[in-house]
Design a protein around this motif. Structure first.
Motif, mmCIF file in Angstrom:
data_model
loop_
_atom_site.group_PDB
_atom_site.id
_atom_site.type_symbol
_atom_site.label_atom_id
_atom_site.label_comp_id
_atom_site.label_asym_id
_atom_site.label_seq_id
_atom_site.Cartn_x
_atom_site.Cartn_y
_atom_site.Cartn_z
ATOM 1 N N TRP A 88 30.672 54.023 -7.478
ATOM 2 C CA TRP A 88 29.296 53.567 -6.742
ATOM 3 C C TRP A 88 29.197 52.584 -6.903
ATOM 4 O O TRP A 88 28.766 51.822 -7.601
ATOM 5 N N PRO A 89 27.946 52.806 -6.020
ATOM 6 C CA PRO A 89 26.580 51.428 -5.463
ATOM 7 C C PRO A 89 25.831 51.483 -7.086
ATOM 8 O O PRO A 89 25.470 50.361 -7.575
ATOM 9 N N VAL A 90 25.960 52.966 -7.526
ATOM 10 C CA VAL A 90 25.248 52.791 -8.858
ATOM 11 C C VAL A 90 25.568 52.429 -10.137
ATOM 12 O O VAL A 90 24.812 51.915 -10.832
ATOM 13 N N GLY A 119 23.866 55.876 -4.808
ATOM 14 C CA GLY A 119 22.612 54.383 -5.269
ATOM 15 C C GLY A 119 21.254 54.766 -5.820
ATOM 16 O O GLY A 119 21.886 55.621 -6.076
ATOM 17 N N ARG A 120 20.849 53.308 -5.992
ATOM 18 C CA ARG A 120 19.567 53.358 -7.168
ATOM 19 C C ARG A 120 18.828 51.928 -6.365
ATOM 20 O O ARG A 120 19.773 51.297 -6.117
ATOM 21 N N ARG A 127 17.596 57.892 -6.389
ATOM 22 C CA ARG A 127 19.090 57.883 -5.867
ATOM 23 C C ARG A 127 18.017 57.911 -4.356
ATOM 24 O O ARG A 127 17.457 58.697 -4.163
ATOM 25 N N LYS A 142 24.230 57.043 0.782
ATOM 26 C CA LYS A 142 25.195 56.009 1.103
ATOM 27 C C LYS A 142 24.992 55.666 2.395
ATOM 28 O O LYS A 142 25.256 54.007 2.446
ATOM 29 N N SER A 190 22.146 53.558 0.701
ATOM 30 C CA SER A 190 22.663 52.356 -0.032
ATOM 31 C C SER A 190 23.756 51.042 0.876
ATOM 32 O O SER A 190 23.489 49.414 0.531
#
Length: 599
Positions: free
Chosen positions: A309-311, A340-341, A347, A350, A353
């Motif tokens: 994931w983007p995180v 994401g973060r 947090r 999507k 993000s």
């Protein structure tokens, strides 16, 4: 100048005219009266089979068997394939069938390659052209010719000079796209062919081209067909061929072959992407089964990666937890799956993000959400599934079941309820009971096998207000007593029923009214009734006549039995039921031959 025809040319023209007439007649017989003579001639002309050798090829195929169009074979000529496509496009698809491939048996799309046994698809044609590579020895399609022979694409990419510097990432990579300035782009940074998905409206790479238009990988679902084993309509795992029908994922069983390592016939797979020898599951190299460990971005532990994931990398446990427990996004504030973060550690979802991409919208409520299959948000998906479960026709809910639908669909987190509807036996039992909502009461549930599913459905209906509340422990005792008494033989029900109803159940009702009847008390009362039944079973059967007889102290005489207060038989024993001030000691003569056992 007048042109003269040779006898062979005259005979050929006569044969061609006869072939045309027979083709039109055979088409009318195969399709029916809906296909006129002029329309049939137009179709044959469009597929380029009205003259030349194609006319005779099509005639030989149509005349070979009466179902040449309804059940075509792989040896169908190319003009026949084009003719079938035109008939399907014109609305005669019910009268004709699709041409199957000679190797894999698939029927869609129409085959375009010719093989020794008939028509072939692109994949089967590529496998037919596979040859041993002169360097690695693997069977693959030849990508280049070298002095030592034909080589595959992998060996070609390993040659010196095959890699160039990518103009975007500046790495030495295999060039995929040549730019006008003479530079190259690798496969990762080369521009992809994007198309507008006909379902979600996003510009993405097309996973399939359907009749409605291109479909992206997120919206695409493999077409479901009827499985030849379970007769259910489901996605197909193995397509049909000349020896076996279509097999779905649930019915598919991997074949057993001889393992080249251990020499046993077991299930396994061919290594080297299916081109190498067969290895069973027990002899797969341990190094090949290990996956690279990464530090999970959510729990911080070194684990296998479930998704990136983007995180960061996320382990499977955290991935399932995040999917089933949405939280509030720190940027938009919606209940979403947070992938994401932010730089501050918050947090985000999507949509936040990837702000440049078009967000996903639910097709029912038209709100941005994490869409599920069907292009609906979790809440709308739950409402649709609850309506389908509790209604007879899948659309209309009975008025008496509306409170139950509100309880299920108004859950704070819809994901656990969706999982319950998908996997729980209680959900399947509830779907069977709601077919007759007027007969839904405690008596109908008491007639079912009492298990966890029945207990859960009863508590759910009570919570929704459809069934009145009751003391379940007391109901368990009453139902168990009724079933047990119905199975007793002979004279035992006559003796056990007054004891059970007027002593055990009466005392249980009194304790239930005070709110002190627990499940443990219910089990104890059942044990007391069972002990009384066992006691009567232990006693000899009563005689048919009762002649006067001196008292000898045999085991059937109750005066010799002293039931301990802690014994389950104590409530049934006459001395145990008598109040203490009225009890007296019975002095009975001891038996002469054997002693009476003490309970």
């Amino acid at each position: 100048m007048r042109k003269y025809l040779t006898p062979d040319q005259v005979r050929l023209r006569e044969d061609l005219a006869g072939a045309r007439d027979r083709i039109v007649v055979l088409l009318n017989l195969a399709v029916g009266e809906s296909l006129g003579t002029e329309q049939a001639q137009g179709f044959v002309e469009r597929v380029r089979a009205w003259s030349g050798a194609n006319a005779f090829r099509l005639l030989r195929y149509l005349a070979s068997r009466p179902d040449a169009l309804s059940a075509p074979t792989p040896d169908c000529p190319p003009c026949g394939v084009r003719l079938i496509a035109l008939l399907i496009e014109a609305g005669h698809g019910a009268k004709v069938g699709l041409v199957p491939y000679a190797d894999c048996g698939r029927t869609n799309p129409l085959p375009t390659y010719a093989g020794p046994e008939g028509r072939l698809c692109h994949g089967c044609s590529s496998r037919r052209l596979a040859v041993p590579c002169a360097r690695c020895g693997k069977l693959a399609k030849a990508a280049a010719r070298r002095p030592d022979g034909r080589i595959c694409q992998v060996c070609k990419e390993k040659e010196p000079g095959s890699r160039n510097e990518c103009g975007s990432c500046r790495r030495m990579m295999i060039p995929t796209r040549h730019l006008p300035d003479g530079s190259y782009l690798c496969r990762t940074y080369a521009p992809k062919k994007l198309q507008t998905c006909c379902r979600c409206g996003r510009r993405r790479r097309a996973n399939a081209l359907t009749a409605d238009g291109p479909v992206c990988g997120t919206c695409y679902a493999s077409p479901a067909r009827r499985c030849g084993i379970c007769e259910q309509v489901a996605p197909i795992r193995v397509r049909a061929n000349s020896e076996a029908p279509d097999i779905c994922y649930r019915c598919y069983v991997r074949p057993e072959k001889l393992c080249t390592v251990c020499g046993r016939i077991r299930r396994g797979h061919h290594i080297d992407h299916g081109n190498g020898p067969f290895h069973c599951d027990g002899y797969v190299p341990r190094e090949a089964r290990k996956r690279q460990l990464h530090k999970c971005a959510l729990c911080g532990q070194e684990r296998n990666v479930g998704v990136f994931w983007p995180v960061g990398p996320v382990c499977p446990l955290c991935y399932r937890t995040a999917l089933t427990q949405p939280e509030s996004c720190t940027m938009c504030g919606r209940q979403r799956i947070l992938v994401g973060r932010t730089p501050n550690g918050g947090r985000i979802c999507k949509a936040c993000s990837f702000p440049d991409e078009r967000p996903d919208y639910c097709s029912s409520c038209q709100q941005p959400a994490d869409v599920l299959p069907g292009r609906r948000c979790p809440r709308c998906t739950l409402l649709a599934k609850v309506t389908s479960l509790l209604s007879r026709d899948g659309n209309t809910l009975d008025a008496s079941l509306r409170p139950l639908a509100d309880v299920l669909s108004d859950a704070p987190n819809p994901y656990p309820v969706l999982a319950w509807l998908r996997r729980s036996p209680a959900a399947r039992l509830l779907g069977q009971l709601v077919t007759a909502p007027d007969e839904l009461d405690h008596a109908a549930l008491d007639a079912l096998p009492q298990g966890h599913a029945t207990t859960y459905v009863r508590s759910l209906l009570t919570t929704a207000g459809i069934l009145p509340p009751r003391d379940e422990n007391l109901a368990l005792l009453i139902n168990w007593t009724a079933r047990t008494l119905a199975e007793l033989p002979g004279h035992q029900p006559t003796l056990i029923r007054p004891f059970a109803e007027w002593h055990i159940i009466r005392d249980a009702r009194r304790r239930s009214a005070r709110g002190r009847y627990t499940y443990t008390a219910h089990k104890g009362d059942c044990a007391n009734i069972r002990a009384a039944i066992d006691f009567l079973t232990w006693l000899p059967p009563p005689p048919t006549t009762h002649p006067p007889k001196p008292h000898t102290g045999r085991p059937g005489h109750l005066g010799n039995l002293q039931a301990h207060p802690a014994s389950p038989l104590h409530p049934f024993h006459p001395l145990g039921r008598r109040p203490p001030r009225f009890r007296r000691t019975f002095a009975s003569p001891q038996p002469s031959s054997a002693s009476t056992p003490s309970l």
